[in-house]
Design a protein around this motif. Sequence first.
Motif, mmCIF file in Angstrom:
data_model
loop_
_atom_site.group_PDB
_atom_site.id
_atom_site.type_symbol
_atom_site.label_atom_id
_atom_site.label_comp_id
_atom_site.label_asym_id
_atom_site.label_seq_id
_atom_site.Cartn_x
_atom_site.Cartn_y
_atom_site.Cartn_z
ATOM 1 N N LEU A 75 0.841 -1.187 0.000
ATOM 2 C CA LEU A 75 0.000 0.000 0.000
ATOM 3 C C LEU A 75 0.880 1.242 0.000
ATOM 4 O O LEU A 75 1.921 1.279 0.664
ATOM 5 N N PRO A 76 0.487 2.291 -0.729
ATOM 6 C CA PRO A 76 1.330 3.490 -0.831
ATOM 7 C C PRO A 76 1.580 4.135 0.527
ATOM 8 O O PRO A 76 0.729 4.107 1.418
ATOM 9 N N ASP A 77 2.753 4.703 0.687
ATOM 10 C CA ASP A 77 3.127 5.465 1.875
ATOM 11 C C ASP A 77 3.940 6.662 1.403
ATOM 12 O O ASP A 77 4.897 6.492 0.630
ATOM 13 N N PRO A 78 3.588 7.881 1.810
ATOM 14 C CA PRO A 78 4.307 9.063 1.315
ATOM 15 C C PRO A 78 5.789 9.068 1.669
ATOM 16 O O PRO A 78 6.584 9.753 1.027
ATOM 17 N N ARG A 79 6.176 8.305 2.671
ATOM 18 C CA ARG A 79 7.591 8.270 3.058
ATOM 19 C C ARG A 79 8.406 7.298 2.210
ATOM 20 O O ARG A 79 9.631 7.373 2.192
ATOM 21 N N ALA A 80 7.723 6.359 1.540
ATOM 22 C CA ALA A 80 8.420 5.310 0.812
ATOM 23 C C ALA A 80 8.766 5.763 -0.606
ATOM 24 O O ALA A 80 8.004 6.501 -1.233
ATOM 25 N N PRO A 81 9.897 5.312 -1.145
ATOM 26 C CA PRO A 81 10.289 5.711 -2.496
ATOM 27 C C PRO A 81 9.473 5.053 -3.593
ATOM 28 O O PRO A 81 9.333 5.593 -4.689
ATOM 29 N N GLU A 82 8.884 3.865 -3.309
ATOM 30 C CA GLU A 82 8.138 3.141 -4.322
ATOM 31 C C GLU A 82 7.279 2.085 -3.637
ATOM 32 O O GLU A 82 7.376 1.874 -2.425
ATOM 33 N N VAL A 83 6.438 1.461 -4.417
ATOM 34 C CA VAL A 83 5.602 0.364 -3.933
ATOM 35 C C VAL A 83 5.864 -0.856 -4.813
ATOM 36 O O VAL A 83 5.854 -0.731 -6.045
ATOM 37 N N PRO A 84 6.143 -2.038 -4.246
ATOM 38 C CA PRO A 84 6.159 -2.317 -2.810
ATOM 39 C C PRO A 84 7.415 -1.762 -2.139
ATOM 40 O O PRO A 84 8.429 -1.531 -2.797
ATOM 41 N N PHE A 85 7.317 -1.544 -0.831
ATOM 42 C CA PHE A 85 8.467 -1.087 -0.075
ATOM 43 C C PHE A 85 8.606 -1.940 1.173
ATOM 44 O O PHE A 85 7.707 -2.707 1.533
ATOM 45 N N VAL A 86 9.746 -1.809 1.844
ATOM 46 C CA VAL A 86 10.057 -2.660 2.991
ATOM 47 C C VAL A 86 10.197 -1.800 4.239
ATOM 48 O O VAL A 86 10.876 -0.763 4.232
ATOM 49 N N SER A 87 9.546 -2.214 5.302
ATOM 50 C CA SER A 87 9.805 -1.662 6.626
ATOM 51 C C SER A 87 10.467 -2.776 7.440
ATOM 52 O O SER A 87 10.057 -3.937 7.346
#
Length: 299
Positions: free
Chosen positions: A226-238
């Motif tokens: 799911l999109p997150d304004p802090r992430a550079p792209e989707v999918p992203f990893v936390s």
Amino acid sequence: MPSDPLVAQHVLEFPGGYTRSTGPVVGRFLTELRERRIVGVRTSEGGVLVPPLEYDPATGEPVTGEYVEVGPAGTVTTWTWVEEPLDIHPVDVPFAWALIALDGADTALVHAVVPEHPKAMRTGMRVRPVWREQPTGHITDIRHFAPEVTKIVSPVRAEYRLRAGGSLAVFLAGVERGVLLGGRCERCAKVYVPYRTFCPECGGPIPDTLELPDTGTITTFAINNLPDPRAPEVPFVSAYILLDGADLPMIALVAGVPAHEVRQGMRVRAVWVPESERTASMANIRWFAPTGEPDVELS
């Protein structure tokens, strides 16, 4: 030799429409529909028939002539799905033919039900009639039935201001300088980051700060779609990242590597925003990126 059978096609048609009398019972039902009301008729046994009939189908006795307003809401008792409506159907979208037990009635009415989507259709669904703009005294005055509203989507937004306390203010001041500050417990010697004044495990005091490197090891992670304004792209990893020298991991984004290549034990380093853009915020670290070092075997 046998001859072919004779065939003659016959068409029975009433171009101007076939007119028939309704009788007092059905006529009353249709007249009430024109007024956007649904009525049934009470039987000698006390039941209510909808649509009304002149005789009780269970006993054969004449009905009482007492008309009872029912519904307009009701409950679907059974149904069958129509994926491709025909021209003769009441609606031009996929729908269900359903038996609807209107509130106050003892028999069910057959009519079309149009749910939000096919999977929403179910026995026990509560429905209400959707009327035509200009009723004329016909069963089609009810265009179809639709589910009752059982949920709504409301936009939710909370805005608040967080005031950093003593230990957090110290930690964020270090982040603004590009430094990650932790602390060592005097009692159990464990090192925690962010810095705090007391050990979360044994309660011992942590009087002084300890500067930690911005490198660490991924202990566990999640791939987010799911999109997150802090992430550079989707999918992203936390990921939870155990900084070198610390005993408690911190959570941060991981980038600079395809999401499917992130793994436990991967070595990473913080990617900082330019010094001129830094504030007392964790946003100073965009994310952590792989260092290229060999993976660490986690115990």
